[in-house]
Motif scaffolding. Structure first.
Motif, PDB file in Angstrom:
ATOM      1  N   TYR A 194      30.845 -15.733  -0.560  1.00 49.72           N
ATOM      2  CA  TYR A 194      30.997 -15.681  -1.910  1.00 49.72           C
ATOM      3  C   TYR A 194      30.967 -17.061  -2.443  1.00 49.72           C
ATOM      4  CZ  TYR A 194      31.532 -14.375  -6.954  1.00 49.72           C
ATOM      5  OH  TYR A 194      31.318 -14.232  -8.450  1.00 49.72           O
ATOM      6  N   PHE A 228      41.021 -27.395  -6.217  1.00 52.86           N
ATOM      7  CA  PHE A 228      41.105 -26.290  -7.041  1.00 52.86           C
ATOM      8  C   PHE A 228      41.354 -24.991  -5.954  1.00 52.86           C
ATOM      9  CE2 PHE A 228      40.790 -27.814 -11.203  1.00 52.86           C
ATOM     10  CZ  PHE A 228      39.707 -28.758 -11.142  1.00 52.86           C
ATOM     11  N   TYR A 257      39.560 -12.182  -2.312  1.00 44.87           N
ATOM     12  CA  TYR A 257      38.984 -13.206  -1.747  1.00 44.87           C
ATOM     13  C   TYR A 257      39.352 -14.506  -2.187  1.00 44.87           C
ATOM     14  CZ  TYR A 257      34.942 -15.306   0.865  1.00 44.87           C
ATOM     15  OH  TYR A 257      34.049 -15.999   1.965  1.00 44.87           O
ATOM     16  N   TYR A 303      38.290 -25.567  -3.480  1.00 44.96           N
ATOM     17  CA  TYR A 303      37.307 -26.263  -3.689  1.00 44.96           C
ATOM     18  C   TYR A 303      37.792 -27.700  -4.024  1.00 44.96           C
ATOM     19  CZ  TYR A 303      33.978 -22.403  -5.051  1.00 44.96           C
ATOM     20  OH  TYR A 303      33.264 -21.463  -4.974  1.00 44.96           O
ATOM     21  N   LEU A 322      39.487 -18.971  -2.338  1.00 47.86           N
ATOM     22  CA  LEU A 322      38.558 -20.004  -2.032  1.00 47.86           C
ATOM     23  C   LEU A 322      39.356 -21.494  -2.451  1.00 47.86           C
ATOM     24  CD1 LEU A 322      36.673 -17.972  -3.927  1.00 47.86           C
ATOM     25  CD2 LEU A 322      34.769 -19.117  -2.685  1.00 47.86           C
ATOM     26  N   TYR A 334      34.025  -9.480  -5.533  1.00 44.58           N
ATOM     27  CA  TYR A 334      32.872 -10.287  -5.916  1.00 44.58           C
ATOM     28  C   TYR A 334      32.637 -10.451  -7.260  1.00 44.58           C
ATOM     29  CZ  TYR A 334      32.124  -9.324  -1.106  1.00 44.58           C
ATOM     30  OH  TYR A 334      32.127  -9.138   0.463  1.00 44.58           O
ATOM     31  N   GLN A 335      33.698 -10.048  -8.112  1.00 44.32           N
ATOM     32  CA  GLN A 335      33.709 -10.236  -9.601  1.00 44.32           C
ATOM     33  C   GLN A 335      33.892 -11.713  -9.815  1.00 44.32           C
ATOM     34  OE1 GLN A 335      32.186  -7.755 -11.337  1.00 44.32           O
ATOM     35  NE2 GLN A 335      31.841  -7.065  -9.292  1.00 44.32           N
ATOM     36  N   LYS A 336      34.204 -12.018 -10.952  1.00 44.93           N
ATOM     37  CA  LYS A 336      34.574 -13.272 -11.432  1.00 44.93           C
ATOM     38  C   LYS A 336      35.527 -14.042 -10.623  1.00 44.93           C
ATOM     39  CE  LYS A 336      38.113 -12.755 -15.002  1.00 44.93           C
ATOM     40  NZ  LYS A 336      38.532 -13.194 -16.476  1.00 44.93           N
ATOM     41  N   VAL A 337      35.068 -15.378 -10.511  1.00 49.39           N
ATOM     42  CA  VAL A 337      36.125 -16.398  -9.758  1.00 49.39           C
ATOM     43  C   VAL A 337      37.108 -16.844 -10.674  1.00 49.39           C
ATOM     44  CG1 VAL A 337      36.295 -18.488  -8.415  1.00 49.39           C
ATOM     45  CG2 VAL A 337      34.336 -16.728  -8.111  1.00 49.39           C
ATOM     46  N   TYR A 358      30.720 -21.939 -16.028  1.00 50.19           N
ATOM     47  CA  TYR A 358      31.989 -21.976 -16.123  1.00 50.19           C
ATOM     48  C   TYR A 358      32.285 -23.222 -17.340  1.00 50.19           C
ATOM     49  CZ  TYR A 358      32.856 -19.784 -11.915  1.00 50.19           C
ATOM     50  OH  TYR A 358      33.061 -18.746 -10.856  1.00 50.19           O
ATOM     51  N   GLY A 360      41.833 -31.387 -17.827  1.00 47.75           N
ATOM     52  CA  GLY A 360      43.184 -31.164 -17.187  1.00 47.75           C
ATOM     53  C   GLY A 360      43.333 -29.611 -16.870  1.00 47.75           C
ATOM     54  N   GLN A 361      42.166 -28.935 -16.785  1.00 43.89           N
ATOM     55  CA  GLN A 361      42.142 -27.446 -16.515  1.00 43.89           C
ATOM     56  C   GLN A 361      41.355 -27.171 -15.413  1.00 43.89           C
ATOM     57  OE1 GLN A 361      44.453 -25.347 -17.883  1.00 43.89           O
ATOM     58  NE2 GLN A 361      45.435 -26.969 -19.099  1.00 43.89           N
ATOM     59  N   GLY A 362      41.518 -26.099 -14.761  1.00 45.46           N
ATOM     60  CA  GLY A 362      40.333 -25.425 -13.879  1.00 45.46           C
ATOM     61  C   GLY A 362      39.088 -25.121 -14.592  1.00 45.46           C
ATOM     62  N   PRO A 363      37.939 -24.814 -13.790  1.00 44.07           N
ATOM     63  CA  PRO A 363      36.987 -24.189 -14.629  1.00 44.07           C
ATOM     64  C   PRO A 363      37.361 -22.547 -14.964  1.00 44.07           C
ATOM     65  CG  PRO A 363      36.138 -25.254 -12.629  1.00 44.07           C
ATOM     66  CD  PRO A 363      37.617 -25.325 -12.579  1.00 44.07           C
ATOM     67  N   PHE A 404      32.776 -26.695  -2.443  1.00 42.40           N
ATOM     68  CA  PHE A 404      33.356 -25.582  -1.663  1.00 42.40           C
ATOM     69  C   PHE A 404      33.623 -26.150  -0.248  1.00 42.40           C
ATOM     70  CE2 PHE A 404      34.390 -21.641   0.090  1.00 42.40           C
ATOM     71  CZ  PHE A 404      33.769 -21.672   1.647  1.00 42.40           C
ATOM     72  N   PHE A 461      40.098 -19.732 -11.273  1.00 45.57           N
ATOM     73  CA  PHE A 461      40.481 -21.045 -10.882  1.00 45.57           C
ATOM     74  C   PHE A 461      42.009 -21.237 -11.142  1.00 45.57           C
ATOM     75  CE2 PHE A 461      36.761 -23.302  -8.826  1.00 45.57           C
ATOM     76  CZ  PHE A 461      35.844 -22.247  -9.171  1.00 45.57           C
ATOM     77  N   GLY A 462      42.542 -21.996 -10.359  1.00 43.12           N
ATOM     78  CA  GLY A 462      43.913 -22.592 -10.809  1.00 43.12           C
ATOM     79  C   GLY A 462      43.475 -23.965 -11.251  1.00 43.12           C
ATOM     80  N   THR A 463      44.566 -24.787 -11.826  1.00 43.98           N
ATOM     81  CA  THR A 463      44.621 -25.895 -12.664  1.00 43.98           C
ATOM     82  C   THR A 463      44.240 -27.266 -11.915  1.00 43.98           C
ATOM     83  OG1 THR A 463      46.988 -26.044 -12.949  1.00 43.98           O
ATOM     84  CG2 THR A 463      45.835 -25.211 -14.654  1.00 43.98           C
ATOM     85  N   GLN A 504      30.456 -20.540  -3.761  1.00 41.91           N
ATOM     86  CA  GLN A 504      29.760 -20.736  -4.698  1.00 41.91           C
ATOM     87  C   GLN A 504      29.457 -22.395  -4.658  1.00 41.91           C
ATOM     88  OE1 GLN A 504      30.566 -18.754  -8.708  1.00 41.91           O
ATOM     89  NE2 GLN A 504      32.439 -19.387  -7.979  1.00 41.91           N
ATOM     90  N   PHE A 521      35.759 -18.896 -15.963  1.00 41.26           N
ATOM     91  CA  PHE A 521      34.357 -18.187 -15.661  1.00 41.26           C
ATOM     92  C   PHE A 521      33.770 -17.833 -17.137  1.00 41.26           C
ATOM     93  CE2 PHE A 521      31.694 -15.501 -13.914  1.00 41.26           C
ATOM     94  CZ  PHE A 521      31.534 -14.256 -14.672  1.00 41.26           C
ATOM     95  N   GLN A 551      28.367 -14.453 -15.248  1.00 38.69           N
ATOM     96  CA  GLN A 551      27.732 -14.439 -13.926  1.00 38.69           C
ATOM     97  C   GLN A 551      26.393 -13.428 -13.972  1.00 38.69           C
ATOM     98  OE1 GLN A 551      29.053 -11.749 -10.806  1.00 38.69           O
ATOM     99  NE2 GLN A 551      28.381 -13.320  -9.223  1.00 38.69           N
TER     100      GLN A 551
END
Lengths: 111, 114
Positions: free
Chosen positions: B101, A89, A32, A36, A34, A96-99, B35, B40-43, A46, A101-103, B103, B45, B48
């Motif tokens: 999903y 992002f 999955y 943002y 996404l 459905y586990q942790k998401v 998060y 300069g970085q993404g979030p 989102f 993210f890219g930078t 968020q 994790f 949860q």
């Protein structure tokens, strides 16, 4: 180990043109994806998502394309508007586990 | 409808201190994630929680802990603060149902450790 990569830190596009933001991932378990958008002093918002069973998802001016064989996805914004200027992002999740993210890619739409 | 709310907005702490950050999810959302975003970085994790149970944990030391209350609000606690803990801490809530999903993030708490 950066599992989600956005190799372009920034992108400038003229208003009315297409913006294409790219994202690569390494974890084949991701199912999955996404996108943002984040404005300064706000949390990410989102935008659009896509399941690994699809290769395209469209929502108004925003379209996400997924190429599983290349482990690549892209976000197309058409037409680009000055209000689209933000940091985008890419993110991915497995079952459905942790998401993850890219930078981020900072998009500037020039009027 | 109220979105995700977080408190406080900004916080300054000294190395070695402890901090508690708070989050209230969107009404009806039962999942809360935390998060950490450094400049300069993404979030990244951290945790949860869903229905008051921990459903996932990121690669953070045991100094980081969290909990979710019966009303689905959540707290993130960080002990023995280090300079490197300075970051924007984001809370996100979601329905966590079916293939949805998405968020929804709060505005974050900016933590500065001096």
């Amino acid at each position: 180990d950066q599992q989600v990569k956005q190799n372009s830190p920034s992108l400038s596009v003229q208003e009315g043109r297409i913006s294409i933001l790219n994202c690569d991932y390494t974890n084949s378990m991701f199912d999955y994806f996404l996108w943002y958008k984040k404005y300064p002093a706000e949390g990410p918002t989102f935008l659009i998502s896509i399941s690994s069973i699809k290769d395209k998802n469209e929502d108004g001016r925003f379209t996400v394309f997924l190429n599983k064989s290349a482990k690549h996805l892209s976000l197309h914004i058409v037409p680009s508007q000055p209000g689209d200027s933000a940091v985008y992002f890419c993110a991915a999740s497995a079952s459905y586990q942790k998401v993850t993210f890219g930078t981020g890619t900072k998009l500037q739409v020039i009027p | 409808d109220a979105g995700v709310t977080q408190s406080p907005t900004h916080l300054i702490k000294t190395r070695g201190q402890q901090v508690t950050l708070r989050c209230s999810p969107i009404s009806g959302h039962k999942s809360v994630s935390w998060y950490q975003q450094v400049l300069g970085q993404g979030p990244q994790f951290i945790f949860q929680y869903y229905e008051k149970e921990e459903r996932g944990r990121g690669n953070f030391p045991d100094r980081f802990s969290a909990r979710q209350f019966p009303n689905y609000s959540s707290e993130l606690n960080v002990n023995a603060l280090l300079l490197g803990d300075s970051a924007l801490y984001l809370c996100a809530s979601s329905l966590l149902s079916g293939t949805s999903y998405e968020q929804y993030f709060g505005p974050g708490t900016r933590l500065t450790v001096t």
